[in-house]
Design a protein around this motif. Structure first.
Motif, PDB file in Angstrom:
ATOM      1  N   ILE A  32       0.839  -1.202   0.000  1.00 48.49           N
ATOM      2  CA  ILE A  32       0.000   0.000   0.000  1.00 48.49           C
ATOM      3  C   ILE A  32       0.873   1.251   0.000  1.00 48.49           C
ATOM      4  CG2 ILE A  32      -1.655   1.341   1.357  1.00 48.49           C
ATOM      5  CD1 ILE A  32      -2.739  -1.398   2.389  1.00 48.49           C
ATOM      6  N   ARG A  33       1.898   1.252   0.840  1.00 51.03           N
ATOM      7  CA  ARG A  33       2.778   2.423   0.911  1.00 51.03           C
ATOM      8  C   ARG A  33       3.606   2.571  -0.356  1.00 51.03           C
ATOM      9  NH1 ARG A  33       4.363   1.587   7.321  1.00 51.03           N
ATOM     10  NH2 ARG A  33       2.816   3.095   8.127  1.00 51.03           N
ATOM     11  N   ASP A  35       2.611   1.820  -3.354  1.00 54.61           N
ATOM     12  CA  ASP A  35       1.734   2.286  -4.430  1.00 54.61           C
ATOM     13  C   ASP A  35       1.103   3.652  -4.160  1.00 54.61           C
ATOM     14  OD1 ASP A  35       2.288  -0.111  -5.677  1.00 54.61           O
ATOM     15  OD2 ASP A  35       0.384  -1.055  -5.114  1.00 54.61           O
ATOM     16  N   HIS A  36       0.939   4.021  -2.880  1.00 51.56           N
ATOM     17  CA  HIS A  36       0.154   5.219  -2.552  1.00 51.56           C
ATOM     18  C   HIS A  36       0.877   6.201  -1.636  1.00 51.56           C
ATOM     19  CE1 HIS A  36      -3.317   3.265  -4.391  1.00 51.56           C
ATOM     20  NE2 HIS A  36      -3.014   2.178  -3.710  1.00 51.56           N
ATOM     21  N   ILE A  41      -3.528   5.160   1.187  1.00 49.91           N
ATOM     22  CA  ILE A  41      -4.535   5.837   0.379  1.00 49.91           C
ATOM     23  C   ILE A  41      -5.120   7.011   1.163  1.00 49.91           C
ATOM     24  CG2 ILE A  41      -5.099   3.723  -0.882  1.00 49.91           C
ATOM     25  CD1 ILE A  41      -7.787   3.735   0.735  1.00 49.91           C
ATOM     26  N   SER A  42      -5.556   8.012   0.421  1.00 51.69           N
ATOM     27  CA  SER A  42      -6.158   9.197   1.057  1.00 51.69           C
ATOM     28  C   SER A  42      -7.584   9.430   0.563  1.00 51.69           C
ATOM     29  CB  SER A  42      -5.304  10.435   0.777  1.00 51.69           C
ATOM     30  OG  SER A  42      -5.173  10.642  -0.624  1.00 51.69           O
ATOM     31  N   VAL A  45      -9.746   4.871  -4.644  1.00 52.75           N
ATOM     32  CA  VAL A  45      -8.769   4.512  -5.672  1.00 52.75           C
ATOM     33  C   VAL A  45      -9.537   4.220  -6.957  1.00 52.75           C
ATOM     34  CG1 VAL A  45      -6.983   2.875  -6.345  1.00 52.75           C
ATOM     35  CG2 VAL A  45      -7.181   3.589  -3.944  1.00 52.75           C
ATOM     36  N   ASN A 297      -6.021   1.374   5.921  1.00 48.78           N
ATOM     37  CA  ASN A 297      -4.609   1.348   5.533  1.00 48.78           C
ATOM     38  C   ASN A 297      -3.815   0.380   6.401  1.00 48.78           C
ATOM     39  OD1 ASN A 297      -3.993   3.214   3.279  1.00 48.78           O
ATOM     40  ND2 ASN A 297      -4.988   4.740   4.594  1.00 48.78           N
TER      41      ASN A 297
END
Length: 345
Positions: A32-33, A35-36, A41-42, A45, A297
């Protein structure tokens, strides 16, 4: 805040959390980190299935839970909330889940040639999409269900399964029995046995429904969790769920909230861990937006923990507290609003 606002908030908040977590459900925190970014993610997606705000089986099953409860409450022979006694509710909810199963087995609504197939929700074409449904939910609905076992004993279907598919669909029991947390608990636990027979799996669902009932009645979250822990302790085989909830409360009180702390509560693939993570993130002293992002997350079952956290926050704060940027593109919003209005009526 009126009842309709809390019910809408609960169902829409759960759907938002579900949609946030869906694209990263099977990714590790490291992925996750990567890719984002370091914060993860915020928001939605858009690359997941080519659209933003898409829900999963968590919200699908929650909506069919609502439809089953409404049918039990208003159909022939109904004699009280949540509708005609526990046996009637369990049967109505199982029939609704069989209609959900149609949406997983077909691309469009099949002919209404069996009794369980009547219902307006099964005519909603957008629901006919597989969104990684749980194996126990699918297999359980293909098996006969003679009725629930006494609470604390293994259920008759998938007796070894305690997957989070029980918890993620159980908020509506607390919304419809908002003046009786014990009733919400017991009916949710009985209906969880339709697919999952492990006592922890269905007792965690009951505990979640009881917390939602307290919130829907206007209580604060931490007292709601403590009251539910007292209720939970009156049932056999509560130990795993109790331990998970206590760990969530203690972790939330410690501050310093992070994905690593979320992961200390488990991966959420099983019911008590999904409940604990949702409760922990909702209890953290964060904004609704930040709490929802914290709830997804991590390396575990992100859509289920997002759904549970969103249900809790929406029931607690109402629909106005949900981020408008996430509410506008949410898949199925009109259907969710319609069901919320009927459920709160």
């Amino acid at each position: 805040m009126d009842v309709v606002d809390r019910v809408r908030g609960c169902l829409l908040g759960g759907a938002i959390g579900d949609a946030l977590g869906a694209p990263i459900e099977f990714q590790s925190l490291r992925e996750i980190r990567r890719d984002h970014g370091v914060e993860g993610i915020s928001g939605y997606v858009a690359t997941w299935r080519g659209k933003s705000g898409l829900i999963t089986d968590d919200t699908q099953m929650t909506l069919f839970t609502v439809e089953g409860l409404l049918r039990a409450r208003t159909g022939p022979g109904a004699d009280g909330a949540p509708g005609g006694g526990a046996a009637r509710v369990v049967d109505a909810v199982r029939q609704a889940y069989l209609r959900w199963l149609d949406t997983q087995d077909h691309h469009t609504p099949p002919p209404a040639d069996r009794p369980h197939r009547s219902g307006w929700l099964r005519e909603e074409g957008w629901l006919y999409s597989r969104r990684a449904p749980g194996n126990a939910c699918l297999s359980g609905l293909h098996r006969p269900f003679p009725g629930p076992s006494p609470l604390g004993e293994p259920g008759p279907v998938n007796p070894g399964s305690k997957g989070c598919g029980t918890v993620m669909r159980s908020a509506p029991f607390g919304l419809i029995a908002r003046h009786d947390p014990r009733e919400a608990f017991e009916v949710a636990a009985a209906c969880a046995q339709i697919t999952h027979g492990h006592p922890t799996g269905y007792l965690a669902a009951g505990a979640f429904a009881a917390i939602i009932a307290h919130l829907a009645a206007g209580e604060a979250l931490e007292p709601a969790v403590h009251s539910t822990l007292e209720l939970l302790a009156t049932y056999p085989a509560h130990d795993e769920t109790t331990a998970a909830l206590r760990a969530a409360v203690a972790l939330a009180a410690g501050g310093g909230h992070s994905p690593e702390q979320v992961e200390s509560l488990g991966g959420a693939w099983v019911a008590e861990e999904a409940l604990a993570i949702g409760v922990y993130c909702a209890l953290a002293e964060l904004s609704v937006e930040d709490a929802l992002l914290l709830s997804v997350n991590h390396s575990g079952d992100s859509d289920s923990t997002g759904s549970v956290c969103g249900n809790l926050l929406g029931a607690l704060h109402g629909v106005a507290a949900l981020p408008a940027a996430w509410l506008r593109p949410l898949e199925g919003r009109d259907t969710i609003d319609r069901l919320a209005s009927e459920l709160a009526g």
